[in-house]
Design an enzyme around this catalytic site. Sequence first.
Site, PDB file in Angstrom:
ATOM      1  CG  HIS A 177      31.344  32.078 -55.243  1.00  0.00           C
ATOM      2  ND1 HIS A 177      31.020  31.988 -56.580  1.00  0.00           N
ATOM      3  CD2 HIS A 177      30.375  32.820 -54.680  1.00  0.00           C
ATOM      4  CE1 HIS A 177      29.908  32.667 -56.805  1.00  0.00           C
ATOM      5  NE2 HIS A 177      29.496  33.174 -55.672  1.00  0.00           N
ATOM      6  CE  LYS A 220      43.450  29.448 -64.655  1.00  0.00           C
ATOM      7  NZ  LYS A 220      42.057  29.025 -64.579  1.00  0.00           N
ATOM      8  NE  ARG A 221      44.205  37.871 -57.657  1.00  0.00           N
ATOM      9  CZ  ARG A 221      43.759  38.588 -56.630  1.00  0.00           C
ATOM     10  NH1 ARG A 221      42.613  39.236 -56.725  1.00  0.00           N
ATOM     11  NH2 ARG A 221      44.447  38.682 -55.513  1.00  0.00           N
ATOM     12  CE  LYS A 236      42.616  30.982 -59.117  1.00  0.00           C
ATOM     13  NZ  LYS A 236      41.337  30.656 -59.769  1.00  0.00           N
ATOM     14  CB  THR A 241      33.889  31.764 -65.216  1.00  0.00           C
ATOM     15  OG1 THR A 241      34.770  32.646 -64.510  1.00  0.00           O
ATOM     16  CG2 THR A 241      32.752  31.342 -64.304  1.00  0.00           C
ATOM     17  CE  LYS A 246      34.631  34.764 -68.282  1.00  0.00           C
ATOM     18  NZ  LYS A 246      35.283  35.330 -67.080  1.00  0.00           N
TER      19      LYS A 246
HETATM   20  C1  26V Z   1      37.390  36.045 -50.264  1.00  0.00           C
HETATM   21  C2  26V Z   1      37.864  37.202 -49.747  1.00  0.00           C
HETATM   22  C3  26V Z   1      38.225  37.207 -48.344  1.00  0.00           C
HETATM   23  C4  26V Z   1      38.329  38.607 -47.797  1.00  0.00           C
HETATM   24  C5  26V Z   1      39.119  39.507 -48.695  1.00  0.00           C
HETATM   25  C6  26V Z   1      38.471  39.632 -50.045  1.00  0.00           C
HETATM   26  C7  26V Z   1      37.971  38.343 -50.554  1.00  0.00           C
HETATM   27  C8  26V Z   1      37.579  38.261 -51.864  1.00  0.00           C
HETATM   28  C9  26V Z   1      37.094  37.090 -52.364  1.00  0.00           C
HETATM   29  C10 26V Z   1      37.014  35.978 -51.570  1.00  0.00           C
HETATM   30  C11 26V Z   1      36.440  34.705 -52.066  1.00  0.00           C
HETATM   31  C12 26V Z   1      37.047  34.210 -53.267  1.00  0.00           C
HETATM   32  C13 26V Z   1      36.181  33.144 -53.807  1.00  0.00           C
HETATM   33  C14 26V Z   1      36.202  33.132 -55.292  1.00  0.00           C
HETATM   34  O1  26V Z   1      36.548  34.084 -55.950  1.00  0.00           O
HETATM   35  N1  26V Z   1      35.815  32.017 -55.830  1.00  0.00           N
HETATM   36  C15 26V Z   1      35.792  31.816 -57.267  1.00  0.00           C
HETATM   37  O2  26V Z   1      34.452  31.979 -57.691  1.00  0.00           O
HETATM   38  C16 26V Z   1      34.293  31.773 -59.075  1.00  0.00           C
HETATM   39  C17 26V Z   1      32.853  32.067 -59.420  1.00  0.00           C
HETATM   40  O3  26V Z   1      32.017  31.129 -58.834  1.00  0.00           O
HETATM   41  C18 26V Z   1      34.704  30.357 -59.445  1.00  0.00           C
HETATM   42  O4  26V Z   1      34.592  30.203 -60.831  1.00  0.00           O
HETATM   43  C19 26V Z   1      36.135  30.084 -59.012  1.00  0.00           C
HETATM   44  O5  26V Z   1      36.452  28.733 -59.238  1.00  0.00           O
HETATM   45  C20 26V Z   1      36.286  30.403 -57.543  1.00  0.00           C
HETATM   46  O6  26V Z   1      37.649  30.329 -57.151  1.00  0.00           O
END
Ligand code: 26V
Length: 809
Positions: A365, A546-547, A552, A654, A658
């Site tokens: 992701h 969004k975050r 972004k 995503t 929406k």
């Molecule tokens: C990484 C970590 C590292 C450790 C701490 C907690 C944590 C939580 C999440 C992540 C990975 C983040 C990756 C993510 O959210 N990617 C998003 O995924 C969406 C669904 O596929 C996508 O639409 C977004 O573009 C993408 O940023």
Amino acid sequence: MSQSFDTRKLNANETVNSAPAFRQALLRHLQYTVGKSPQKASIFDWRMALSHTVRDYAVDPWFDATRRTWDEDRKRVYYLSMEFLIGRLLEDQAINLGLRDVIVRVLSEFGLSFADIAEGEPDAALGNGGLGRLAACYLDSMSTVGCPAYGYGLRYEHGLFRQHFEHGRQIETPENWLATDNPWDFNRPEAAYNVGFGGGLAEQDGTSIWTPGSKVIASAHDTPVVGYAGQWANTLRLWAAMPSADLFDLNRFNAGDFAAASEPEALARSLSRVLYPNDTTEGGKELRLSQEYFLTSASVQDILRRYLAGHENLLKLPEFVAIQMNDTHPAIAGPELIRLLVDEHKMDFDTSVSTVTDVLGYTNHTLLPEALERWSVGLMRKVLPRHLQIIETLDTQFIELQGAKENPVRLINNDQVSMGDLAFTTSHKINGVSALHTELVSQDLFPVHNELHPGRIVNITNGITPRRWLKLANPALASLITDTIGAGWETDLERLRELEPYANDSAFREAFGRSKAAAKEHFIQWLAKEHGIQLPAEALFDAQVKRLHEYKRQLLNILWTIAHYQRIKRDPQAGWVPRVKILGGKAAPSYHMAKLIIQLINDVAEVVNNDPETQHLLRVVYPPNYGVSMAEKLIPAADLSEQISTAGMEASGTGNMKFALNGALTIGTLDGANVEIREQVGAENFFLFGLSTEQVAQRRAQEGHARTALEASQTLRDVLQAIAEGTFSPDDHHRYDGLLDAMWNSDWFLVASDFEDYDRAQTEVAECYADAERWQRMAILNVARMGYFSSDRSIRQYMNQIWDVESAL
Ligand code: 26V
């Protein structure tokens, strides 16, 4: 009660006659579950009774689906995810069970509003952003298309933090969704597993024996997830961490040392205490790794137990079990399964590796290097010594596979285990989440793996559930669609194409306009009630939610807003299109630059919103604590969707889907799923700007590109100068020095490089909005052409291309 109902006969629109039985069931729960009379019940009591009643209706299809899966010995899918960003469930489940109309009617008999009751439910915010919300949409779709599946996650006591602002700065406080009872899940104390940590290894007859130093119990909580129209239901199983009984030191307690007696217990519970609020960096290393292993081990044990209850031969595991890893967070599943097959079931190592690889799939992701998980060998050895040993063997085998290569790719580099490389080598399919992202995953992230295993990488473009994101969130548009093309689009979203001809029908366009006005009004009322902010309904609602992340580029948005403000000030009578800039989103608590950008947005809002000369033409609002429930109100109200990430950096997005599904037009870069949205809706119905992925790489390589771009843009220089002069921070002229310095001297995210083209596109947006008929035509065509982005389509692709599982329907 509900036994007298066959929920499978309930079509979403076919709820006639069920009101009396529903009323009876509701009153029974109010009296016997909640212990209140209708006269004395509070709105909370009604919500509890109502949720329990709705849950009853979910149980029949749930039992049926579970029984059929057993009887027909079906392959099951297991979706392992550290995050499920579910939001509220009451209205969602009511819609899927075809109960919404009945509920509205029955509640009105008691003078109650369903909307008011539903609004009291806390969001299950067990996720950070896109990755967690995707998992929730996929749960809905797996049930809707009849894919036998389990979601496995953690039952965090505290979901994502609550956000509020003090002097424009983000303040985080703990979220507490379980403070009042959660009426949706069934506690399953009998489904409990030991998960071991630490300890040491011994050798016996050539095999390793792992004796963990401590154990934590994983205890299951199950929520039924009913698909649309109640045809199928799956289970979301969330694990709670419980101390094993021997952790409580009764002697110490009796000796008066209460705190110390409870300490090991508290430590065990901490595994499911909080969701990591950080979606870029590792953070809190040991606890995070332990959480990941806790989820994975409990789930894998549960999966093997279920398999072995119906089969003996573990070689056939891949015929009946597919496990999907939602990013690398559960990537320890590979080594854990190998460990169980080798150490406990005495399979030989190589057979176990190939069996496990056939079972596992891995979805990537993100490409952001800081978000690609790496764990130090030292930490691994401390927490999971046996797994480290297995990873070392896999590493050796992977090096051999690469032949006599000089610099082979390794699973372990510089004393760090790369979880992405590990996940790749233990999976039969790896997928990206949009066409562009998958291309970059193949070329930039896993080029060597890709050459060794051609065909392993596939693309599955993300999707969203049209039940929550259209039918629930936007009732006005949803009923207009149903009135126009009939029901059925909810499960066959491509049918929205039938709306295309209506783009040229003035009566339909007017009705479409009224549905947008209704959604705006709903959001306006909510914002006024919740945050005391008044908004003008006729303005263009321009939204970015969004975050908070530099890639972004919320910064690009707010810098342009300042430029726009300066222009209005210079010529207030120039016939500007009134605009409301709506921003929302949380920053990771330790992400300083992201928090500074939030503060800048709030500082700009303070000045702009209080300027009597421009107030009626430009407003900036940043409602705090953006989440699923706010998105449900805001997205339908938006006219313009900002999807403006630096090209190549947003895996998919995503939110972009929406917004477009709800008739907002997109201003966006060629990034993530934007590319495919633009292809679907037509280039003429999309406001494109900015550098492409290749151009981004070239520009970054140009020395001094930031300065060059700034020198070419008087507009942007004026903006930066206003910030530098303290126009928006009169109490502290140096507040944004760091941000300005980054703009002039590095600008990794190419805000300056893309500014002029963004400005050009925003001017087109305003011109187009001024032509209401044209805008509406474009918006209708966006809705009509979004069928591809249903998460039902994504899930069917996972079933065909990765899981090899058939629908039970
Ligand atoms: C990484 C970590 C590292 C450790 C701490 C907690 C944590 C939580 C999440 C992540 C990975 C983040 C990756 C993510 O959210 N990617 C998003 O995924 C969406 C669904 O596929 C996508 O639409 C977004 O573009 C993408 O940023």
